[in-house]
Every structure is written in structure tokens, then in C-alpha cells.
Motif scaffolding. Sequence first.
Motif, mmCIF file in Angstrom:
data_model
loop_
_atom_site.group_PDB
_atom_site.id
_atom_site.type_symbol
_atom_site.label_atom_id
_atom_site.label_comp_id
_atom_site.label_asym_id
_atom_site.label_seq_id
_atom_site.Cartn_x
_atom_site.Cartn_y
_atom_site.Cartn_z
ATOM 1 N N MET A 114 4.205 -23.664 9.402
ATOM 2 C CA MET A 114 3.954 -22.959 8.167
ATOM 3 C C MET A 114 5.225 -22.962 7.335
ATOM 4 S SD MET A 114 2.246 -19.198 7.816
ATOM 5 C CE MET A 114 1.003 -19.395 9.060
ATOM 6 N N SER A 115 5.133 -23.297 6.080
ATOM 7 C CA SER A 115 6.320 -23.327 5.238
ATOM 8 C C SER A 115 6.703 -21.917 4.809
ATOM 9 C CB SER A 115 6.087 -24.226 4.034
ATOM 10 O OG SER A 115 5.096 -23.661 3.204
ATOM 11 N N ASP A 116 7.916 -21.759 4.345
ATOM 12 C CA ASP A 116 8.446 -20.447 3.987
ATOM 13 C C ASP A 116 7.613 -19.690 2.956
ATOM 14 O OD1 ASP A 116 11.956 -21.256 4.431
ATOM 15 O OD2 ASP A 116 10.447 -20.539 5.835
ATOM 16 N N PRO A 117 7.120 -20.312 1.887
ATOM 17 C CA PRO A 117 6.316 -19.541 0.922
ATOM 18 C C PRO A 117 5.066 -18.935 1.563
ATOM 19 C CG PRO A 117 6.912 -21.651 -0.032
ATOM 20 C CD PRO A 117 7.331 -21.675 1.407
ATOM 21 N N TYR A 118 4.435 -19.678 2.441
ATOM 22 C CA TYR A 118 3.242 -19.161 3.102
ATOM 23 C C TYR A 118 3.591 -18.085 4.118
ATOM 24 C CZ TYR A 118 0.808 -23.046 0.930
ATOM 25 O OH TYR A 118 0.285 -23.915 0.017
ATOM 26 N N ALA A 119 4.680 -18.266 4.829
ATOM 27 C CA ALA A 119 5.108 -17.267 5.811
ATOM 28 C C ALA A 119 5.435 -15.946 5.108
ATOM 29 C CB ALA A 119 6.312 -17.770 6.603
ATOM 30 N N GLY A 120 6.090 -16.021 3.965
ATOM 31 C CA GLY A 120 6.412 -14.810 3.211
ATOM 32 C C GLY A 120 5.161 -14.090 2.734
ATOM 33 N N GLU A 121 4.210 -14.863 2.237
ATOM 34 C CA GLU A 121 2.942 -14.261 1.773
ATOM 35 C C GLU A 121 2.179 -13.657 2.934
ATOM 36 O OE1 GLU A 121 -0.061 -13.153 -0.970
ATOM 37 O OE2 GLU A 121 2.062 -13.600 -1.143
ATOM 38 N N LEU A 122 2.165 -14.359 4.062
ATOM 39 C CA LEU A 122 1.480 -13.854 5.247
ATOM 40 C C LEU A 122 2.112 -12.551 5.726
ATOM 41 C CD1 LEU A 122 -0.769 -14.371 7.308
ATOM 42 C CD2 LEU A 122 0.898 -15.675 8.656
ATOM 43 N N ASN A 123 3.434 -12.499 5.738
ATOM 44 C CA ASN A 123 4.132 -11.268 6.129
ATOM 45 C C ASN A 123 3.816 -10.128 5.160
ATOM 46 O OD1 ASN A 123 5.295 -12.397 8.399
ATOM 47 N ND2 ASN A 123 7.172 -12.999 7.311
ATOM 48 N N ARG A 124 3.759 -10.436 3.876
ATOM 49 C CA ARG A 124 3.438 -9.417 2.870
ATOM 50 C C ARG A 124 2.021 -8.885 3.084
ATOM 51 N NH1 ARG A 124 0.788 -8.415 -1.369
ATOM 52 N NH2 ARG A 124 -0.161 -10.462 -1.616
ATOM 53 N N LEU A 125 1.082 -9.785 3.362
ATOM 54 C CA LEU A 125 -0.297 -9.371 3.605
ATOM 55 C C LEU A 125 -0.413 -8.521 4.868
ATOM 56 C CD1 LEU A 125 -2.239 -12.610 2.614
ATOM 57 C CD2 LEU A 125 -2.168 -10.438 1.371
ATOM 58 N N HIS A 126 0.302 -8.906 5.912
ATOM 59 C CA HIS A 126 0.282 -8.110 7.146
ATOM 60 C C HIS A 126 0.858 -6.719 6.902
ATOM 61 C CE1 HIS A 126 -1.015 -10.781 10.478
ATOM 62 N NE2 HIS A 126 -0.743 -11.720 9.589
ATOM 63 N N ALA A 127 1.925 -6.640 6.126
ATOM 64 C CA ALA A 127 2.524 -5.347 5.800
ATOM 65 C C ALA A 127 1.549 -4.489 4.994
ATOM 66 C CB ALA A 127 3.830 -5.542 5.034
ATOM 67 N N GLU A 128 0.844 -5.104 4.061
ATOM 68 C CA GLU A 128 -0.145 -4.376 3.254
ATOM 69 C C GLU A 128 -1.295 -3.873 4.123
ATOM 70 O OE1 GLU A 128 -1.721 -2.670 -0.189
ATOM 71 O OE2 GLU A 128 0.255 -3.511 0.177
ATOM 72 N N ILE A 129 -1.761 -4.713 5.034
ATOM 73 C CA ILE A 129 -2.838 -4.301 5.952
ATOM 74 C C ILE A 129 -2.374 -3.149 6.830
ATOM 75 C CG2 ILE A 129 -4.189 -5.031 7.963
ATOM 76 C CD1 ILE A 129 -4.376 -7.814 6.570
ATOM 77 N N ASP A 130 -1.157 -3.236 7.355
ATOM 78 C CA ASP A 130 -0.611 -2.146 8.173
ATOM 79 C C ASP A 130 -0.535 -0.854 7.372
ATOM 80 O OD1 ASP A 130 -0.362 -3.779 10.377
ATOM 81 O OD2 ASP A 130 1.800 -4.129 10.096
ATOM 82 N N HIS A 131 -0.083 -0.969 6.107
ATOM 83 C CA HIS A 131 0.012 0.208 5.251
ATOM 84 C C HIS A 131 -1.365 0.820 5.001
ATOM 85 C CE1 HIS A 131 1.287 2.889 2.089
ATOM 86 N NE2 HIS A 131 0.369 2.362 1.290
ATOM 87 N N LEU A 132 -2.346 -0.021 4.663
ATOM 88 C CA LEU A 132 -3.698 0.482 4.395
ATOM 89 C C LEU A 132 -4.318 1.100 5.645
ATOM 90 C CD1 LEU A 132 -5.055 -2.346 2.084
ATOM 91 C CD2 LEU A 132 -4.377 -0.022 1.428
ATOM 92 N N THR A 133 -4.043 0.523 6.803
ATOM 93 C CA THR A 133 -4.546 1.086 8.059
ATOM 94 C C THR A 133 -3.938 2.466 8.304
ATOM 95 O OG1 THR A 133 -4.860 -1.118 8.983
ATOM 96 C CG2 THR A 133 -4.744 0.709 10.549
ATOM 97 N N THR A 134 -2.655 2.589 8.042
ATOM 98 C CA THR A 134 -1.980 3.881 8.210
ATOM 99 C C THR A 134 -2.544 4.914 7.242
ATOM 100 O OG1 THR A 134 0.037 2.787 8.950
ATOM 101 C CG2 THR A 134 0.264 5.038 8.154
ATOM 102 N N VAL A 135 -2.749 4.511 5.989
ATOM 103 C CA VAL A 135 -3.321 5.422 4.992
ATOM 104 C C VAL A 135 -4.720 5.853 5.427
ATOM 105 C CG1 VAL A 135 -4.188 5.569 2.620
ATOM 106 C CG2 VAL A 135 -1.929 4.600 3.074
ATOM 107 N N HIS A 136 -5.528 4.910 5.892
ATOM 108 C CA HIS A 136 -6.888 5.214 6.321
ATOM 109 C C HIS A 136 -6.880 6.198 7.493
ATOM 110 C CE1 HIS A 136 -10.661 4.497 8.536
ATOM 111 N NE2 HIS A 136 -11.173 4.446 7.323
ATOM 112 N N ARG A 137 -6.045 5.961 8.476
ATOM 113 C CA ARG A 137 -5.981 6.861 9.643
ATOM 114 C C ARG A 137 -5.494 8.248 9.242
ATOM 115 N NH1 ARG A 137 -3.551 2.454 13.848
ATOM 116 N NH2 ARG A 137 -5.535 1.458 14.297
ATOM 117 N N THR A 138 -4.514 8.301 8.335
ATOM 118 C CA THR A 138 -4.017 9.592 7.867
ATOM 119 C C THR A 138 -5.103 10.337 7.093
ATOM 120 O OG1 THR A 138 -1.779 8.696 7.746
ATOM 121 C CG2 THR A 138 -2.200 10.716 6.522
ATOM 122 N N ALA A 139 -5.823 9.628 6.230
ATOM 123 C CA ALA A 139 -6.905 10.245 5.462
ATOM 124 C C ALA A 139 -8.006 10.754 6.386
ATOM 125 C CB ALA A 139 -7.474 9.258 4.453
#
Length: 66
Positions: free
Chosen positions: A1-26
Motif C-alpha cells: 500500500m502506498s503512503d497516500p492510501y495508508a494515511g487515508e486508511l489510518n484516518r478512516l480507522h481513527a474516525e471509526i474508533d472515534h464514532l464507536t467511542t461516541v456511540h458507546r458513550t451515548a
Amino acid sequence: MSDPYAGELNRLHAEIDHLTTVHRTAAGLARALREHLSDEPFRLADQLARLLAGELEPDDIPEGET
């Protein structure tokens, strides 16, 4: 995987983790709110709403609660 895709993938994983945390807290807050409101004020508010909606008649409410 090239760097631009790896960065986007990491950003998406971070967003999913954040949304999961928000959902569990709610969900936890919703449970706490439900438990808090399950006492007398909620019951009285529910009776009032049902009375105004025509689901209850005044005779359905015990004498000491009016």
C-alpha cells in the motif's frame, strides 16, 4: 500500500474508533438517563402526556395524584 492510501486508511480507522467511542458513550448516557427518569417525575410526566393524548381518562388517575 502506498503512503497516500495508508494515511487515508489510518484516518478512516481513527474516525471509526472515534464514532464507536461516541456511540458507546451515548448508549451509556441513555441507560443512565432512563434509570434516572424511571422514578416519580417520569411516571407523572408520562401520565400527563397520556391524559393529554386521550389515552387516559381523569378517572384512571388515582385521587392522591391530582
